[in-house]
Write a protein that holds these residues in place. Structure first.
Motif, PDB file in Angstrom:
ATOM      1  N   PRO A 102     -56.862 -17.080  -2.283  1.00  0.00           N
ATOM      2  CA  PRO A 102     -56.566 -15.887  -3.067  1.00  0.00           C
ATOM      3  C   PRO A 102     -55.233 -15.251  -2.684  1.00  0.00           C
ATOM      4  O   PRO A 102     -54.719 -15.476  -1.587  1.00  0.00           O
ATOM      5  N   SER A 103     -54.709 -14.465  -3.582  1.00  0.00           N
ATOM      6  CA  SER A 103     -53.447 -13.785  -3.369  1.00  0.00           C
ATOM      7  C   SER A 103     -53.472 -13.012  -2.051  1.00  0.00           C
ATOM      8  O   SER A 103     -54.461 -12.359  -1.736  1.00  0.00           O
ATOM      9  N   GLY A 104     -52.388 -13.116  -1.289  1.00  0.00           N
ATOM     10  CA  GLY A 104     -52.273 -12.361  -0.048  1.00  0.00           C
ATOM     11  C   GLY A 104     -52.913 -13.033   1.155  1.00  0.00           C
ATOM     12  O   GLY A 104     -52.949 -12.452   2.238  1.00  0.00           O
ATOM     13  N   CYS A 105     -53.383 -14.283   1.003  1.00  0.00           N
ATOM     14  CA  CYS A 105     -54.083 -14.923   2.131  1.00  0.00           C
ATOM     15  C   CYS A 105     -53.123 -15.603   3.109  1.00  0.00           C
ATOM     16  O   CYS A 105     -53.563 -16.110   4.137  1.00  0.00           O
TER      17      CYS A 105
ATOM     18  N   LYS B   6     -50.465 -17.957   2.137  1.00  0.00           N
ATOM     19  CA  LYS B   6     -49.936 -19.273   1.733  1.00  0.00           C
ATOM     20  C   LYS B   6     -48.406 -19.308   1.807  1.00  0.00           C
ATOM     21  O   LYS B   6     -47.830 -20.216   2.399  1.00  0.00           O
ATOM     22  N   SER B   7     -47.768 -18.311   1.179  1.00  0.00           N
ATOM     23  CA  SER B   7     -46.302 -18.304   1.175  1.00  0.00           C
ATOM     24  C   SER B   7     -45.762 -18.082   2.586  1.00  0.00           C
ATOM     25  O   SER B   7     -44.746 -18.670   2.974  1.00  0.00           O
TER      26      SER B   7
ATOM     27  N   ALA C 249     -50.659 -11.731   9.886  1.00  0.00           N
ATOM     28  CA  ALA C 249     -50.810 -12.400   8.586  1.00  0.00           C
ATOM     29  C   ALA C 249     -51.329 -13.833   8.717  1.00  0.00           C
ATOM     30  O   ALA C 249     -51.887 -14.377   7.775  1.00  0.00           O
TER      31      ALA C 249
HETATM   32  N1  LIG Z   1     -41.978  -9.732   4.277  1.00  0.00           N
HETATM   33  C1  LIG Z   1     -43.201  -9.215   4.523  1.00  0.00           C
HETATM   34  N2  LIG Z   1     -43.344  -8.114   5.266  1.00  0.00           N
HETATM   35  C2  LIG Z   1     -44.565  -7.586   5.530  1.00  0.00           C
HETATM   36  N3  LIG Z   1     -45.727  -8.116   5.098  1.00  0.00           N
HETATM   37  C3  LIG Z   1     -45.652  -9.235   4.349  1.00  0.00           C
HETATM   38  C4  LIG Z   1     -44.390  -9.845   4.018  1.00  0.00           C
HETATM   39  N4  LIG Z   1     -44.638 -10.950   3.266  1.00  0.00           N
HETATM   40  C5  LIG Z   1     -45.973 -11.021   3.139  1.00  0.00           C
HETATM   41  N5  LIG Z   1     -46.581 -10.005   3.785  1.00  0.00           N
HETATM   42  C6  LIG Z   1     -48.044  -9.766   3.881  1.00  0.00           C
HETATM   43  O1  LIG Z   1     -48.639 -10.925   4.471  1.00  0.00           O
HETATM   44  C7  LIG Z   1     -49.851 -11.258   3.818  1.00  0.00           C
HETATM   45  C8  LIG Z   1     -49.773 -12.655   3.250  1.00  0.00           C
HETATM   46  O2  LIG Z   1     -48.847 -12.671   2.189  1.00  0.00           O
HETATM   47  P1  LIG Z   1     -48.371 -13.998   1.478  1.00  0.00           P
HETATM   48  O3  LIG Z   1     -48.027 -15.012   2.484  1.00  0.00           O
HETATM   49  O4  LIG Z   1     -47.301 -13.623   0.511  1.00  0.00           O
HETATM   50  O5  LIG Z   1     -49.695 -14.436   0.696  1.00  0.00           O
HETATM   51  P2  LIG Z   1     -49.919 -15.441  -0.527  1.00  0.00           P
HETATM   52  O6  LIG Z   1     -48.692 -16.272  -0.696  1.00  0.00           O
HETATM   53  O7  LIG Z   1     -51.134 -16.215  -0.144  1.00  0.00           O
HETATM   54  O8  LIG Z   1     -50.193 -14.584  -1.727  1.00  0.00           O
HETATM   55  C9  LIG Z   1     -50.082 -10.188   2.772  1.00  0.00           C
HETATM   56  O9  LIG Z   1     -50.903  -9.197   3.316  1.00  0.00           O
HETATM   57  C10 LIG Z   1     -48.683  -9.645   2.519  1.00  0.00           C
HETATM   58  O10 LIG Z   1     -48.731  -8.319   2.101  1.00  0.00           O
END
Ligand SMILES: Nc1ncnc2c1ncn2[C@@H]1O[C@H](COP(=O)(O)OP(=O)(O)O)[C@@H](O)[C@H]1O
Ligand SMILES: [Mg+2]
Length: 281
Positions: free
Chosen positions: A68-71, A73-74, A49
């Motif tokens: 974008p979503s899923g990149c 950030k979180s 990730a």
């Molecule tokens: N707890 C988790 N377990 C597995 N995959 C995760 C988890 N959290 C996020 N992901 C994956 O990691 C990638 C980045 O997610 P995330 O950090 O939430 O992105 P953003 O905040 O930019 O939308 C995504 O493909 C998401 O599906």
């Protein structure tokens, strides 16, 4: 891409600042680096990730993480206070340092670390208790029971969160009776009650109406300087309004990081330009 985001071959040393801030073309005047991310990779199970993320968050400034979503950030934000620790099958590689100390080193006191990094989430998450008890909760967990001390912390934190005047006469009432915007400011009060150095905010306004959002943005402007703030936002206008520096992420990589004005007006990378001008995302 490495030319603009990779700092000059820095030799990490616990005693010295690891990065030269200017290597990133970020704002002048930040007093050093609050949090330094070096060659950071992260996998959820087999799925990677984050890829080789390198970023130094400047002290006392606001840094926006956009993309974008899923990149990722979180994911990146949660790594900064080790909130990801509880996830099964998580693997990381690389370093995140605070004052030269690796926060993932063996023996690090994670609770103490989290106290230095207040966190505010997307959806306000006050506890089902009084306004007062919400704010002083971190102090109570720490064993502080002196009423005078708790009263003082409560007032200071609520004033910092620009909420004091609205709630000072109803501190004993349930926090769940507050509006969404007030609840979010209460969560900010709770986050600053233990006097952290860094505030991590993950889309803190996404559940709020425009007026409540404007209040949080004003509050961010007041809190910066005293705190280093990292804010995830998918709202580019918000990033442009509140942040000093902006980091653009895409597919788990940090594509470009720099001074917010430059990032929005004259970014160096084509992908950043396309994103900030709304061509994708
Ligand atoms: N707890 C988790 N377990 C597995 N995959 C995760 C988890 N959290 C996020 N992901 C994956 O990691 C990638 C980045 O997610 P995330 O950090 O939430 O992105 P953003 O905040 O930019 O939308 C995504 O493909 C998401 O599906
Ligand atoms: Mg997210």
């Amino acid at each position: 891409m490495a030319d603009t985001i990779t700092p000059a071959a820095a030799q990490p040393s616990p005693a010295a600042p690891v990065f030269e801030p200017t290597a990133y073309h970020v704002k002048e005047g930040g007093e050093g680096i609050a949090l330094d991310v070096e060659k950071f990779n992260l996998w959820y199970g087999k799925s990677q990730a984050l890829f080789d993320v390198e970023i130094g968050f400047q002290k006392g400034l606001v840094t926006a993480l956009i993309g974008p979503s899923g990149c990722g950030k979180s994911t990146l934000l949660r790594c900064l206070n080790r909130m990801n620790d509880l996830i099964d099958e998580l693997r990381i590689d690389g370093r995140i340092t605070v004052d030269g100390h690796d926060i993932y080193a063996p023996g690090v006191d994670v609770i103490a670390l989290r106290k230095r990094m207040g966190m505010v989430f997307q959806k306000p998450n006050p506890f089902a208790m009084s306004i007062y008890d919400n704010v002083v909760y971190p102090m109570r967990v720490d064993g502080v029971s002196n009423r005078g001390v708790l009263d003082e912390v409560c007032e200071r934190a609520l004033r910092s969160a620009a909420l004091w005047n609205e709630v000072k006469d109803r501190l004993k009432e349930s926090a769940l009776g507050l509006s969404g915007g007030q609840q979010q400011r209460l969560c900010i009060a709770r986050a600053v009650a233990s006097d952290p150095e860094v505030l991590l905010m993950d889309e803190p306004c996404s559940a709020l109406d425009p007026i409540a959002t404007a209040k949080i943005e004003e509050l961010i402007a007041e809190l910066k300087g005293h705190y280093s703030i990292v804010i995830v936002t998918h709202n580019m206008q918000q990033a442009a309004r509140v942040s000093d520096n902006t980091a653009f992420m895409y597919l788990g990589r940090l594509i470009e990081y720099g001074d917010t004005q430059t990032m929005f007006i004259n970014p160096k990378k084509r992908q950043s330009l396309d994103y900030v001008t709304g061509r994708f995302g």
